[in-house]
Each structure stands twice: as structure tokens, then as C-alpha cells.
Design a protein around this motif. Structure first.
Motif, PDB file in Angstrom:
ATOM      1  N   TRP A  23       0.827  -1.194   0.000  1.00 21.63           N
ATOM      2  CA  TRP A  23       0.000   0.000   0.000  1.00 21.63           C
ATOM      3  C   TRP A  23       0.872   1.259   0.000  1.00 21.63           C
ATOM      4  O   TRP A  23       1.891   1.329   0.687  1.00 21.63           O
ATOM      5  CB  TRP A  23      -0.919   0.001   1.223  1.00 21.63           C
ATOM      6  N   ILE A  24       0.428   2.269  -0.714  1.00 24.70           N
ATOM      7  CA  ILE A  24       1.170   3.509  -0.890  1.00 24.70           C
ATOM      8  C   ILE A  24       0.703   4.561   0.114  1.00 24.70           C
ATOM      9  O   ILE A  24      -0.497   4.764   0.296  1.00 24.70           O
ATOM     10  CB  ILE A  24       1.010   4.039  -2.332  1.00 24.70           C
ATOM     11  N   GLY A  25       1.658   5.239   0.749  1.00 27.26           N
ATOM     12  CA  GLY A  25       1.346   6.257   1.737  1.00 27.26           C
ATOM     13  C   GLY A  25       0.857   7.556   1.115  1.00 27.26           C
ATOM     14  O   GLY A  25       1.121   7.861  -0.058  1.00 27.26           O
ATOM     15  N   PHE A  26       0.190   8.364   1.932  1.00 29.10           N
ATOM     16  CA  PHE A  26      -0.534   9.529   1.425  1.00 29.10           C
ATOM     17  C   PHE A  26       0.360  10.541   0.728  1.00 29.10           C
ATOM     18  O   PHE A  26      -0.043  11.175  -0.252  1.00 29.10           O
ATOM     19  CB  PHE A  26      -1.311  10.204   2.563  1.00 29.10           C
ATOM     20  N   LYS A  27       1.567  10.740   1.227  1.00 30.83           N
ATOM     21  CA  LYS A  27       2.377  11.806   0.632  1.00 30.83           C
ATOM     22  C   LYS A  27       2.741  11.496  -0.816  1.00 30.83           C
ATOM     23  O   LYS A  27       2.940  12.405  -1.622  1.00 30.83           O
ATOM     24  CB  LYS A  27       3.620  12.095   1.466  1.00 30.83           C
ATOM     25  N   HIS A  28       2.785  10.214  -1.165  1.00 31.97           N
ATOM     26  CA  HIS A  28       3.120   9.869  -2.541  1.00 31.97           C
ATOM     27  C   HIS A  28       1.954  10.103  -3.495  1.00 31.97           C
ATOM     28  O   HIS A  28       2.167  10.314  -4.696  1.00 31.97           O
ATOM     29  CB  HIS A  28       3.632   8.426  -2.606  1.00 31.97           C
ATOM     30  N   PHE A  29       0.726  10.096  -2.991  1.00 29.69           N
ATOM     31  CA  PHE A  29      -0.405  10.572  -3.793  1.00 29.69           C
ATOM     32  C   PHE A  29      -0.150  12.043  -4.168  1.00 29.69           C
ATOM     33  O   PHE A  29      -0.350  12.464  -5.309  1.00 29.69           O
ATOM     34  CB  PHE A  29      -1.706  10.506  -2.998  1.00 29.69           C
TER      35      PHE A  29
END
Length: 313
Positions: A23-29
Motif C-alpha cells: 500500500w502507498i502512503g498519502f504523501k506519494h499521492f
């Protein structure tokens, strides 16, 4: 106003952002959207490099508000769409709207909905200073505090007071973390950039949770909970410079039922006997299960955990 169609960029999230499972963390969005903003300017012949090297202007995202309704994973293909916002406010920079779509198995899912504002800052010691193109003149400022909704009154530090006395008085539930701005958080050789504040938002959350006895690693091992972010906002108010010390204040404000909490994140630098607020923001945070049959589903925050978050334990 900058004319032209929406900028569309197909990309993938960076592997660095996969900290729990895939799962990808929010800052990378938010990083992906920032790439879309750069694409928007490039397609109009106003790339960040040419703006700086020819006109001495630094392209800066000064405000970014994001809602994250869908998760992303490693290897996901995404489509980033950035367009001019239909409403513009003079003196507030260029308003943009952004969407991030997950492209998977022939379907398209909205993974981020965002609003941004961009300013073009006159930089110190630029390689050239040709007049700015007429299309961007309304968005040019001498500093971030030159925007209409920036600035603000500084906080006074009275004789005998510490920074912590001012920013986290007794009973405030505020947590303060002080850190020095590294060069790799900066733009154009001196100014703390927007993504630096996003990274600080993630780190101060981690430090706050550790301070409250809710260390992420411990909670992960004991409860299989991982932190998830559904909303985040960063708003720059004044320039902060390389090697200045930033005092970041994290304050939980509300619990939303038993599934999430909201917190404010404020950043100050000390100049003389005053604390200048250079940025503010908010984050909506909760937990999800990381393993087992409930993996990926929302975890309920029990009363004891809520009390720790609210400083009532």
C-alpha cells in the motif's frame, strides 16, 4: 488566466511509498499530483526550469488540499489530471484542480480529488531576470507572504518564556517537534518547499503517536493496525529558509465517531523574540487492519486510544 486543456499524465507511485504491505502512503499521492502540476506548466511552454533560468521565478505549490477516497498499491498505473480551476481569486496565486485515477483491470477509480494554488516567487540570485510572460504576471510575488491570504500576526515570546511555553501551554494537547530545514527539503537554493511540509506532516504524526504511547510499530505488532490518511492539507503562509529551525505543532482537534481523528499542523520559525507561522495544515487520520481476514478494512478506535490521542488519559 493560462489557457489550454487539462494536463494528463500517466505515472506510477514510487516504491519508497510502500511501507506497509504494497500500500502507498498519502504523501506519494500528493507527489504524483505535483508531477501533474509541472506537466500543466510544461504544456503551456512555462516549465519550472525555463521560468527560473529565463525569468528568475520559482514555481511553488503554496496550497494543496487533498481527499483520498481509494488506496493505491505498488505497480498501479495512475492517471493524473490537472486543470485550471473555474474560479480564480486575484492575489491568491493560480488556482488548479486535480484528480488522480487508478487504472486497473480496465476500470478507472478516483483515488485523489484535490485543490491547489501555485505562486511564482521572485528568487534571489537568479541566472536571468527577463520580464515574466504576461500570462503569469498575476501570479508573481516577491515572497509567499505576498499572497493575499498569507502572512498573519507573529506570536510574541515574552522574557523568560521558551518556544514550548508559547506553542504548547498547559492543557492545550499540543505536541511540538523542532527540526532544522535540510537543503534537500528546499527549492531554488534557499526556500522550504511544499513537499517538505508534507514530509514534516507525516513525521510529526509519527512522533506524536510515539509520545502518546501509540508507536506505529507496536500498534502494528499488537493490533495489526496501520495509520491511514483520508484527507490532508498544507497551506504556506510565509517563506522559511534552509537551516532555519522549524517548530511544528501537532494538535488533535476532534474524534469522528470511532473511526478517525482530525489534527492541525502548524509550523513556526523564531525570528528575534517572535514566532512567525510559515505554514498551516490539517490531517484526517484513522487506522486500518494490515493483516488477516480484515486486512484493508477500517479499525474502530477504542475509548482508551481516543483518550491518549485527545490528551485525556
Amino acid at each position: 488566466m493560462l489557457d489550454g486543456p487539462a494536463a494528463v499524465r500517466v505515472d506510477r507511485p514510487r516504491y519508497e511509498g510502500a511501507n506497509i504491505r504494497t500500500w502507498i502512503g498519502f504523501k506519494h499521492f500528493m507527489y504524483l499530483v505535483e508531477e501533474g502540476v509541472l506537466q500543466y506548466f510544461r504544456e503551456r511552454g512555462l516549465g519550472a526550469r525555463s521560468l527560473y533560468q529565463e525569468h528568475g521565478l520559482g514555481l511553488e505549490v503554496v496550497e494543496f488540499s487533498a481527499q483520498l477516497p481509494h488506496l493505491l498499491e505498488v505497480d498501479d498505473e495512475v492517471e493524473v489530471v490537472v486543470d485550471t480551476a473555474p474560479r480564480q481569486k486575484p492575489g491568491h496565486g493560480l488556482a488548479l484542480v486535480a484528480q488522480l485515477f487508478l487504472l486497473r483491470d480496465g476500470e478507472r477509480h478516483l483515488a485523489l480529488k484535490g485543490k491547489l494554488r501555485v505562486a511564482l516567487v521572485r528568487e534571489e540570485h537568479p541566472p536571468a531576470t527577463a520580464p515574466a510572460p504576461e500570462a503569469v504576471l498575476p501570479f508573481v510575488v516577491d515572497g509567499v507572504d505576498g499572497l493575499a491570504d498569507a502572512g498573519g500576526e507573529p506570536l510574541a515570546i515574552a522574557p523568560g518564556q521558551s518556544v514550548e511555553d508559547v506553542l504548547s501551554p498547559a492543557g492545550s494537547n499540543a505536541f511540538v517537534w523542532s527540526w532544522q530545514i535540510p537543503y534537500f527539503y528546499c527549492h531554488f537554493s534557499n526556500r522550504l518547499q511544499s513537499s517538505g511540509y508534507v514530509r514534516a506532516m507525516e513525521e510529526v504524526t509519527d512522533r506524536f503517536l510515539r509520545d502518546r504511547g501509540l508507536q506505529i510499530g507496536t500498534i502494528l505488532r499488537e493490533r495489526a493496525w496501520i495509520p491511514v490518511v483520508s484527507r490532508a492539507k498544507v497551506h504556506m503562509l510565509a517563506d522559511a529558509y534552509m537551516e532555519e529551525v522549524v517548530h511544528t505543532v501537532f494538535t488533535v482537534q476532534d474524534m469522528i465517531k470511532d473511526i478517525s481523528y482530525t489534527a492541525t499542523v502548524d509550523h513556526y520559525v523564531q525570528r528575534g523574540d517572535q514566532l512567525v507561522r510559515t505554514a498551516t495544515g490539517t490531517i484526517m487520520h484513522g487506522y486500518a487492519y494490515s493483516r488477516g481476514e480484515r486486512a484493508g478494512t477500517v479499525a474502530s478506535i477504542d475509548p482508551a486510544t481516543a483518550a491518549l490521542l485527545l490528551g485525556e488519559a
